[in-house]
Design a protein around this motif. Structure first.
Motif, PDB file in Angstrom:
ATOM      1  N   ASP A 263       3.631   5.479 -13.416  1.00 51.78           N
ATOM      2  CA  ASP A 263       3.708   4.461 -12.377  1.00 51.78           C
ATOM      3  C   ASP A 263       2.642   4.723 -11.315  1.00 51.78           C
ATOM      4  O   ASP A 263       1.924   5.738 -11.351  1.00 51.78           O
ATOM      5  CB  ASP A 263       5.106   4.399 -11.759  1.00 51.78           C
ATOM      6  N   ARG A 264       2.490   3.807 -10.363  1.00 51.25           N
ATOM      7  CA  ARG A 264       1.420   3.908  -9.373  1.00 51.25           C
ATOM      8  C   ARG A 264       1.472   5.219  -8.591  1.00 51.25           C
ATOM      9  O   ARG A 264       0.454   5.884  -8.399  1.00 51.25           O
ATOM     10  CB  ARG A 264       1.499   2.750  -8.378  1.00 51.25           C
TER      11      ARG A 264
ATOM     12  N   VAL B  93       0.836  -1.199   0.000  1.00 49.27           N
ATOM     13  CA  VAL B  93       0.000   0.000   0.000  1.00 49.27           C
ATOM     14  C   VAL B  93       0.870   1.248   0.000  1.00 49.27           C
ATOM     15  O   VAL B  93       1.838   1.328   0.757  1.00 49.27           O
ATOM     16  CB  VAL B  93      -0.935   0.017   1.229  1.00 49.27           C
ATOM     17  N   MET B  94       0.541   2.207  -0.863  1.00 43.89           N
ATOM     18  CA  MET B  94       1.219   3.503  -0.868  1.00 43.89           C
ATOM     19  C   MET B  94       0.184   4.600  -0.669  1.00 43.89           C
ATOM     20  O   MET B  94      -1.017   4.380  -0.912  1.00 43.89           O
ATOM     21  CB  MET B  94       1.985   3.735  -2.169  1.00 43.89           C
ATOM     22  N   THR B  95       0.637   5.769  -0.212  1.00 46.46           N
ATOM     23  CA  THR B  95      -0.298   6.846   0.099  1.00 46.46           C
ATOM     24  C   THR B  95       0.130   8.159  -0.564  1.00 46.46           C
ATOM     25  O   THR B  95       1.274   8.320  -0.990  1.00 46.46           O
ATOM     26  CB  THR B  95      -0.396   7.070   1.618  1.00 46.46           C
TER      27      THR B  95
ATOM     28  N   LEU C 112      -7.062   7.101 -14.243  1.00 43.18           N
ATOM     29  CA  LEU C 112      -7.088   6.269 -15.444  1.00 43.18           C
ATOM     30  C   LEU C 112      -6.213   6.861 -16.545  1.00 43.18           C
ATOM     31  O   LEU C 112      -5.431   6.160 -17.189  1.00 43.18           O
ATOM     32  CB  LEU C 112      -8.512   6.141 -15.969  1.00 43.18           C
ATOM     33  N   ALA C 113      -6.372   8.167 -16.775  1.00 45.02           N
ATOM     34  CA  ALA C 113      -5.611   8.822 -17.836  1.00 45.02           C
ATOM     35  C   ALA C 113      -4.114   8.718 -17.586  1.00 45.02           C
ATOM     36  O   ALA C 113      -3.331   8.470 -18.520  1.00 45.02           O
ATOM     37  CB  ALA C 113      -6.029  10.288 -17.949  1.00 45.02           C
TER      38      ALA C 113
ATOM     39  N   ASP D 253      -0.696  10.665  -7.435  1.00 43.14           N
ATOM     40  CA  ASP D 253      -0.473  12.097  -7.222  1.00 43.14           C
ATOM     41  C   ASP D 253      -1.278  12.938  -8.209  1.00 43.14           C
ATOM     42  O   ASP D 253      -1.850  13.975  -7.848  1.00 43.14           O
ATOM     43  CB  ASP D 253       1.017  12.419  -7.364  1.00 43.14           C
ATOM     44  N   ARG D 254      -1.352  12.498  -9.465  1.00 44.53           N
ATOM     45  CA  ARG D 254      -2.108  13.256 -10.469  1.00 44.53           C
ATOM     46  C   ARG D 254      -3.603  13.217 -10.170  1.00 44.53           C
ATOM     47  O   ARG D 254      -4.313  14.210 -10.370  1.00 44.53           O
ATOM     48  CB  ARG D 254      -1.828  12.702 -11.860  1.00 44.53           C
ATOM     49  N   ALA D 255      -4.080  12.082  -9.692  1.00 46.66           N
ATOM     50  CA  ALA D 255      -5.494  11.976  -9.351  1.00 46.66           C
ATOM     51  C   ALA D 255      -5.843  12.873  -8.176  1.00 46.66           C
ATOM     52  O   ALA D 255      -6.890  13.543  -8.174  1.00 46.66           O
ATOM     53  CB  ALA D 255      -5.838  10.520  -9.034  1.00 46.66           C
TER      54      ALA D 255
END
Length: 297
Positions: A275-276, A242-244, A267-268, A281-283
Motif C-alpha cells: 500500500d502507499r 497527502v501522507m508523510t 516502484l518495487a 516507508d520502504r523507499a
C-alpha cells in the motif's frame, strides 16, 4: 535467450565522475579525497536499482560509439540492464561530474549533450514495434528522466507508444525541473521530485515536503512523491490526500543516486502489492541505506 524487459527507463545513461572529501570543503578548497568513475545518469541509475529488486529494465538513451560508451554498456549489462535499444549515432558518451563533502553535494555539472542532440531517435524502439508501437503501446512502467529536453518531453507526453504506460517522472535537478511542464497533466503519471524542484514548478517557496505535495496536486499532477533531504517525505494522490514518512538519521557516506535508489525501492514495493504507506516507508529506508553506504557491496 533474449530477456523480455518489464520496465522502461528513458533518459540519461552516462559516466558519473564523483569526487568526495570526508571533511567540509569551503569554496575554492583543494583537499584530498576519493574520485569514483561509475555508471550513472538518472535513467541508468534507476534501471540498475530496480534490477537489484528483481525487475528487468531496458534503457532508452544515447551512448557514443567510443571506448567510454562500450565500457558503459558492458558495465550496465553486467548489472542486469538491457542495453539493446540504445541510440549510438550521435556524439561522445555523456558525463556527469560532481563534488561532495561530508555535508553532501557541493556542485555538479551534467554534460548530456549527446542525449539532447539525439532527439526523437531514442524513442524509435517504442515506435517501430521492438518494444511498443502506436497500435501496441507499452503497458508497463516507463521512468522518464528530466535530463531530456523540453521538446523530447513534449513528444513523450503525446507519444502513442506510451499512451497506456504508467509514467514515473523524475527531474534531473532543480535547474531542469521546468522541462517537465508538458507532463504535468499526464493521467497515469507520478512525479518524484524534491522540495526545491517543487518550488521551481510552483513558482513560490514551500515550507516542507507536505506543502510541496499539496502545491503539486493544485497544479494538476495526478500523483507526486516529494523528498526534502533528511526531513520528512510526502506522497500526494489526487482524491486521496497527502501522507508523510520521516527518514532515519544516518551518517552521510554519499548523496549522488539517493533519489534514484528511493524511486526504485518505491516502484518495487508497489509492484509487489504494498500500500502507499508501506511503499513510502520502504523507499525511505532504502534511500537512507544508500546515503549511509550500508548498501555498498
Amino acid at each position: 535467450m533474449t530477456r523480455q524487459a518489464d520496465l522502461l527507463c528513458i533518459g540519461a545513461m552516462l559516466w558519473d565522475v564523483i569526487g568526495r572529501c570526508p571533511r567540509p570543503m569551503p569554496p575554492g578548497a583543494d583537499m584530498p579525497g576519493r574520485i569514483a568513475h561509475l555508471p550513472g545518469g538518472v535513467a541508468l541509475n534507476v534501471a540498475v536499482a530496480v534490477a537489484r529488486w528483481g525487475m528487468v529494465p531496458t534503457v532508452l538513451s544515447a551512448v557514443g560509439r567510443d571506448a567510454e560508451g562500450d565500457a558503459l554498456i558492458a558495465a550496465a549489462s553486467s548489472l542486469g540492464v538491457i542495453c539493446d535499444h540504445l541510440c549510438r549515432d550521435g556524439g561522445p558518451t555523456d558525463v556527469y561530474m560532481a563534488i561532495e563533502d561530508s555535508r553532501g553535494l557541493i556542485a555538479a555539472i551534467a554534460d548530456a549533450h549527446s542525449l539532447e542532440d539525439a532527439g526523437d531517435l531514442i524513442l524509435t524502439p517504442i515506435r517501430d514495434g521492438r518494444l511498443a508501437s502506436a497500435t501496441q503501446p507499452w503497458r508497463g512502467i516507463a521512468v522518464i528522466d528530466g535530463n531530456l529536453t523540453t521538446a523530447q518531453l513534449a513528444r513523450i507526453a503525446a507519444e502513442p507508444g506510451l499512451s497506456a504506460a504508467d509514467l514515473r517522472i523524475v527531474p534531473a535537478s532543480p535547474g531542469k525541473a521546468e522541462r517537465l511542464l508538458p507532463l504535468i497533466g499526464a493521467p497515469h503519471g507520478c512525479f518524484y521530485i524534491n522540495r526545491f524542484e517543487a518550488e521551481v514548478l510552483a513558482h513560490r517557496p514551500l515550507a516542507n515536503a507536505q506543502d510541496a505535495a499539496f502545491a503539486m496536486l493544485d497544479l494538476g499532477v495526478q500523483r507526486v512523491i516529494v523528498t526534502d533531504g533528511a526531513a520528512s517525505v510526502a506522497d500526494g494522490l489526487t482524491g486521496a490526500g497527502v501522507m508523510t514518512a520521516t527518514p532515519p538519521a544516518v551518517p552521510i557516506a554519499r548523496v549522488t543516486g539517493a533519489g534514484d535508489c528511493f524511486l526504485a525501492a518505491h516502484l518495487a514495493a508497489e509492484l509487489t502489492g504494498s500500500d502507499r504507506k508501506t511503499a513510502l516507508d520502504r523507499a525511505v529506508a532504502a534511500a537512507a541505506a544508500h546515503v549511509s553506504g550500508k548498501d555498498m557491496p
